[in-house]
Write a protein that holds these residues in place. Sequence first.
Motif, short mmCIF file in Angstrom:
data_model
loop_
_atom_site.label_atom_id
_atom_site.label_comp_id
_atom_site.label_asym_id
_atom_site.label_seq_id
_atom_site.Cartn_x
_atom_site.Cartn_y
_atom_site.Cartn_z
N ASP A 160 0.83 -1.20 0.00
CA ASP A 160 0.00 0.00 0.00
C ASP A 160 0.87 1.25 0.00
O ASP A 160 0.55 2.25 -0.64
CB ASP A 160 -0.89 0.02 1.25
CG ASP A 160 -2.00 -1.02 1.20
OD1 ASP A 160 -2.12 -1.70 0.16
OD2 ASP A 160 -2.71 -1.18 2.22
N GLU A 161 1.98 1.20 0.72
CA GLU A 161 2.87 2.35 0.85
C GLU A 161 3.48 2.77 -0.49
O GLU A 161 3.79 3.95 -0.69
CB GLU A 161 4.00 2.01 1.83
CG GLU A 161 4.96 3.14 2.11
CD GLU A 161 6.06 2.75 3.08
OE1 GLU A 161 7.10 3.43 3.10
OE2 GLU A 161 5.87 1.76 3.81
N LEU A 162 3.64 1.84 -1.40
CA LEU A 162 4.29 2.12 -2.69
C LEU A 162 3.31 2.22 -3.85
O LEU A 162 3.72 2.25 -5.00
CB LEU A 162 5.32 1.03 -3.00
CG LEU A 162 6.44 0.84 -1.99
CD1 LEU A 162 7.38 -0.27 -2.43
CD2 LEU A 162 7.23 2.13 -1.80
N ASP A 163 2.05 2.31 -3.54
CA ASP A 163 1.03 2.30 -4.59
C ASP A 163 0.87 3.71 -5.18
O ASP A 163 -0.08 4.43 -4.87
CB ASP A 163 -0.30 1.79 -4.04
CG ASP A 163 -1.27 1.42 -5.14
OD1 ASP A 163 -0.97 1.68 -6.32
OD2 ASP A 163 -2.34 0.86 -4.82
N TYR A 164 1.81 4.10 -6.04
CA TYR A 164 1.80 5.40 -6.68
C TYR A 164 0.98 5.37 -7.98
O TYR A 164 0.97 4.36 -8.68
CB TYR A 164 3.22 5.84 -7.04
CG TYR A 164 4.08 6.29 -5.89
CD1 TYR A 164 4.07 7.61 -5.45
CD2 TYR A 164 4.93 5.39 -5.25
CE1 TYR A 164 4.89 8.04 -4.42
CE2 TYR A 164 5.75 5.81 -4.20
CZ TYR A 164 5.72 7.13 -3.80
OH TYR A 164 6.53 7.55 -2.78
N PRO A 165 0.34 6.48 -8.33
CA PRO A 165 -0.37 6.55 -9.62
C PRO A 165 0.56 6.31 -10.80
O PRO A 165 0.12 5.80 -11.84
CB PRO A 165 -0.92 7.99 -9.64
CG PRO A 165 -0.97 8.41 -8.21
CD PRO A 165 0.15 7.71 -7.53
N GLU A 166 1.84 6.68 -10.67
CA GLU A 166 2.80 6.52 -11.77
C GLU A 166 3.03 5.07 -12.14
O GLU A 166 3.58 4.77 -13.21
CB GLU A 166 4.15 7.15 -11.38
CG GLU A 166 4.15 8.66 -11.34
CD GLU A 166 3.65 9.21 -10.02
OE1 GLU A 166 3.76 10.45 -9.82
OE2 GLU A 166 3.13 8.43 -9.18
N PHE A 167 2.60 4.13 -11.28
CA PHE A 167 2.83 2.72 -11.54
C PHE A 167 1.62 2.04 -12.18
O PHE A 167 1.60 0.81 -12.33
CB PHE A 167 3.20 1.98 -10.25
CG PHE A 167 4.46 2.48 -9.61
CD1 PHE A 167 5.48 3.02 -10.37
CD2 PHE A 167 4.63 2.40 -8.23
CE1 PHE A 167 6.65 3.48 -9.78
CE2 PHE A 167 5.79 2.85 -7.64
CZ PHE A 167 6.81 3.39 -8.41
N HIS A 168 0.63 2.82 -12.53
CA HIS A 168 -0.59 2.24 -13.09
C HIS A 168 -0.87 2.82 -14.48
O HIS A 168 -0.57 3.99 -14.75
CB HIS A 168 -1.79 2.51 -12.18
CG HIS A 168 -1.67 1.87 -10.83
ND1 HIS A 168 -2.01 0.54 -10.60
CD2 HIS A 168 -1.23 2.35 -9.64
CE1 HIS A 168 -1.79 0.26 -9.32
NE2 HIS A 168 -1.32 1.34 -8.72
#
Length: 443
Positions: A66-74
């Motif tokens: 959850d901590e690394l769930d950035y928009p840039e990764f989607h």
Amino acid sequence: MKQNSQTHEDDLGNRSIGGLHNLTAPETAPGIAVSLLTGGGDRPYAFGLATELISRGAALDLIGSDELDYPEFHGKPGVNFLNLRGDQRPDATFLRKVSRVSTYYAKLICYAATAKPRVFHILWNNKLEAFDRTLLMLYYRVLGKRVVLTVHNVNAGRRDAKDTVFNRLTLRVQYRLADHIFVHTKQMKRELVQEYDVQSMRVTVIPFGINNSVPNKRLTTAEAKQRLGIRDGERTILFFGNIAPYKGLEYLVTAFQQNLAERDNYRLIIAGRPKNCERYWNTIREAIREDVRSGRILLREDYIPDEETEVYFKAADVLALPYRHIYQSGVLFLGYSFGLPVLAADVGSLKDEVVAGKTGFVIRPEDPVDLARAIERYFASDLYLNLSVRRQEIRDYAAEQYSWDVVGHVTMSTYAGLLQMPFSRELSKRDASGASLDVKAPL
């Protein structure tokens, strides 16, 4: 691959204080597929490296939380964000923690068995360090994966005064099983080679990429100070990040309370969460109780979210790193990203990252008297007196010196070597012998 890795290391090893390497435009590498195993934390490093690899065309399975769930990764072609770790909140019950760690390992083992990427790049181990270093590494190798390991701390047990024979044994196993290892300093490489018998050609020194994950908006220094209740003319020192014994906070507190006691225009900010050090922290908290009550010390005893970090680094006039032991410090580079000068103890490789009088000053470790003198020297220096100008110079210097472009190039080259794929882009700015030329940064 071995020759390529040694060449890149030599290129980066020639980097002097104040020097940098100019690179041409980033290459793309279709066909390189990587699983980036983050351990679920270290947002700045995981974000910086992942976004750089994505920009270079790597197909990426990003194993996060959850901590690394950035928009840039989607929503990007070739990028697969797998939130296997989920929630990692420390306030969960013991049974909940056991359940989520067990579930995570089960998911990770199942993922590895069917994962398409041939390269597994480990940024951090998971909760069960000994298992990760031994059985999990063997499992990856049995599956035919080429394992790349980024080592941020060669032996954190030694740093934390918790080293054991078993700890060193499991470290040795992991370092032997890794196909290639990245470290951030020459000192770390020497330790791997001399103490863990790792072949030199399997270790590459790369910069610690500058923090580009924390928002840096248009908040001014005056606005930041106002938000924290710091008055005009108050000279503000910042201690930021996780609190642990190896960081030497007690020396900063002693310098502030005893050696600078008569300086009523000094303020100290302590912003961070104690990490597995209840007795140590209770001693410090009791020692600063009156100063916190009077407002001379501003205490934020908690994890500081990314969106609030800017306030602390812009309100401060200098960052203090009074560490007792460290290999490298992400907090230093976070400070540089905001243009904040640093007072850093001469431990690990910190002194190699400080340009005296330009980005800060180096202090003797475990010496509150010397730290107090350094604080006084800093506030009398041109660096502080022209801080509004110097902040931008430090930001520009750090953006070039610790560029993710350099990290991305060497990382992609290593992947290509392990996969026996062509990779021909060379560093620019070379002399006739092929050695890299240092280009002086603005500082």
